[in-house]
Design a protein around this motif. Sequence first.
Motif, PDB file in Angstrom:
ATOM      1  N   LYS A 140       0.967  -1.222   0.130  1.00  0.00           N
ATOM      2  CA  LYS A 140      -0.015   0.144  -0.048  1.00  0.00           C
ATOM      3  C   LYS A 140       0.867   1.160   0.022  1.00  0.00           C
ATOM      4  O   LYS A 140       2.060   1.342   0.145  1.00  0.00           O
ATOM      5  CB  LYS A 140      -0.997  -0.058   1.201  1.00  0.00           C
ATOM      6  N   GLY A 141       0.219   2.427   0.034  1.00  0.00           N
ATOM      7  CA  GLY A 141       1.020   3.697  -0.019  1.00  0.00           C
ATOM      8  C   GLY A 141       1.747   3.728  -1.323  1.00  0.00           C
ATOM      9  O   GLY A 141       1.249   3.459  -2.350  1.00  0.00           O
ATOM     10  N   ASP A 142       2.909   4.615  -1.195  1.00  0.00           N
ATOM     11  CA  ASP A 142       3.504   4.776  -2.404  1.00  0.00           C
ATOM     12  C   ASP A 142       5.169   4.472  -2.121  1.00  0.00           C
ATOM     13  O   ASP A 142       5.952   4.942  -2.167  1.00  0.00           O
ATOM     14  CB  ASP A 142       3.606   6.379  -2.683  1.00  0.00           C
ATOM     15  N   MET A 143       5.339   3.087  -1.925  1.00  0.00           N
ATOM     16  CA  MET A 143       6.320   2.498  -1.809  1.00  0.00           C
ATOM     17  C   MET A 143       7.226   2.480  -3.226  1.00  0.00           C
ATOM     18  O   MET A 143       6.508   2.349  -4.196  1.00  0.00           O
ATOM     19  CB  MET A 143       6.446   0.906  -1.358  1.00  0.00           C
ATOM     20  N   THR A 144       8.382   2.542  -3.169  1.00  0.00           N
ATOM     21  CA  THR A 144       9.326   2.626  -4.274  1.00  0.00           C
ATOM     22  C   THR A 144      10.429   1.540  -4.333  1.00  0.00           C
ATOM     23  O   THR A 144      10.842   1.065  -5.176  1.00  0.00           O
ATOM     24  CB  THR A 144      10.042   3.980  -4.440  1.00  0.00           C
ATOM     25  N   LYS A 145      10.583   1.042  -2.998  1.00  0.00           N
ATOM     26  CA  LYS A 145      11.605   0.146  -2.926  1.00  0.00           C
ATOM     27  C   LYS A 145      11.346  -1.037  -1.872  1.00  0.00           C
ATOM     28  O   LYS A 145      10.473  -0.511  -1.180  1.00  0.00           O
ATOM     29  CB  LYS A 145      13.059   0.922  -2.169  1.00  0.00           C
ATOM     30  N   PHE A 146      11.485  -2.042  -2.008  1.00  0.00           N
ATOM     31  CA  PHE A 146      11.273  -3.014  -1.237  1.00  0.00           C
ATOM     32  C   PHE A 146      12.327  -3.507  -0.217  1.00  0.00           C
ATOM     33  O   PHE A 146      13.399  -3.830  -0.563  1.00  0.00           O
ATOM     34  CB  PHE A 146      10.873  -4.478  -2.039  1.00  0.00           C
ATOM     35  N   ASN A 147      12.045  -2.971   1.002  1.00  0.00           N
ATOM     36  CA  ASN A 147      12.902  -3.351   1.984  1.00  0.00           C
ATOM     37  C   ASN A 147      12.288  -4.025   3.222  1.00  0.00           C
ATOM     38  O   ASN A 147      11.496  -3.241   3.962  1.00  0.00           O
ATOM     39  CB  ASN A 147      13.421  -1.811   2.364  1.00  0.00           C
ATOM     40  N   ALA A 148      12.582  -5.255   3.380  1.00  0.00           N
ATOM     41  CA  ALA A 148      11.943  -5.905   4.513  1.00  0.00           C
ATOM     42  C   ALA A 148      12.988  -6.515   5.432  1.00  0.00           C
ATOM     43  O   ALA A 148      13.483  -7.328   4.986  1.00  0.00           O
ATOM     44  CB  ALA A 148      10.967  -7.090   4.161  1.00  0.00           C
ATOM     45  N   GLU A 149      13.457  -6.001   6.579  1.00  0.00           N
ATOM     46  CA  GLU A 149      14.256  -6.393   7.461  1.00  0.00           C
ATOM     47  C   GLU A 149      13.933  -7.222   8.770  1.00  0.00           C
ATOM     48  O   GLU A 149      14.507  -8.135   9.142  1.00  0.00           O
ATOM     49  CB  GLU A 149      15.337  -5.232   7.839  1.00  0.00           C
ATOM     50  N   ARG A 150      12.611  -6.834   9.031  1.00  0.00           N
ATOM     51  CA  ARG A 150      12.012  -7.542   9.893  1.00  0.00           C
ATOM     52  C   ARG A 150      10.644  -8.094   9.622  1.00  0.00           C
ATOM     53  O   ARG A 150       9.551  -7.489   9.115  1.00  0.00           O
ATOM     54  CB  ARG A 150      11.927  -6.828  11.209  1.00  0.00           C
ATOM     55  N   ILE A 151      10.524  -9.572   9.543  1.00  0.00           N
ATOM     56  CA  ILE A 151       8.986 -10.061   9.154  1.00  0.00           C
ATOM     57  C   ILE A 151       8.620 -10.687  10.417  1.00  0.00           C
ATOM     58  O   ILE A 151       9.037 -11.252  11.115  1.00  0.00           O
ATOM     59  CB  ILE A 151       9.315 -11.100   8.103  1.00  0.00           C
TER      60      ILE A 151
END
Length: 273
Positions: A140-151
């Motif tokens: 959602k929102g206006d993400m431009t990069k995929f950055n998932a350090e904590r799941i």
Amino acid sequence: MKSIVVPIDFSQQSETALKVAADIARKHNATLYVMHMLELSPSVTSNTDLIPGEHMVHLLKITEDRFAKFLEKPYLKGIAVTPIIKHYKVFSEVNEVAEKHKADLIVMGSHGVDGLEELFIGSNTERVVRSAEVPVLVVKGDMTKFNAERIVFASDFKLESVDVAKRVVAFAALIGAELQMVYINTPADNFLSTADTYSRISKFLDQAKLGKEVVIYNDYTVEKGILAFADSNAADMIAIPTHGRKGITHFFMGSIGEDVANHSEIPVVTFKI
């Protein structure tokens, strides 16, 4: 992760999904299969009295041109992109495309829905989550990069989800993310004592052969607990199993996975049980 499907409808939400999918594809040298479904039904496309053949050809040409222009994005440069146009909106076709191209992930944008619209209509994203056999990443929102350090992986830790847990662990390792597992304990019918909770989790981890710590978090509902726990732990993403219930069963029982995907402000990835 070599193949990613991205359904788009030319909206801002679908472009957000395309940006995120492009970022993932670039990191993993993956191919993007970007698909668009026309707002037409089989009865319309097969009836030349409603839409003459030459008009249908013209409509498809307009769509193809718009699609091509939509894909002229600088963030797609250097990425293998295959456009796919379906003549009508059948959300199970997203899964069919994913299976045909052996996709590892479906990425979708969502703005969520609430109230009566959610109850009686739902969202396009929910329909895909319900039918997809491969993981669905909802952004959602206006993400431009995929950055998932904590799941955060939320589960009821019933044995039917063992395979999902293994896939989530592999997914987290693939993207280099730290994984936190959580069990949401709620009052009323679903309440478990501390001993029963630890017993269930222990059996689950033993069968899954996972040496992971599981946090027990109390809240009034599972959905509220998942969202609150993710927020308090500064999670970048929530991973959750979903049954993909359909029809009258879905209407009465719903799906926590779909609800969380619909209401979470951070990305949610669902895994079909």
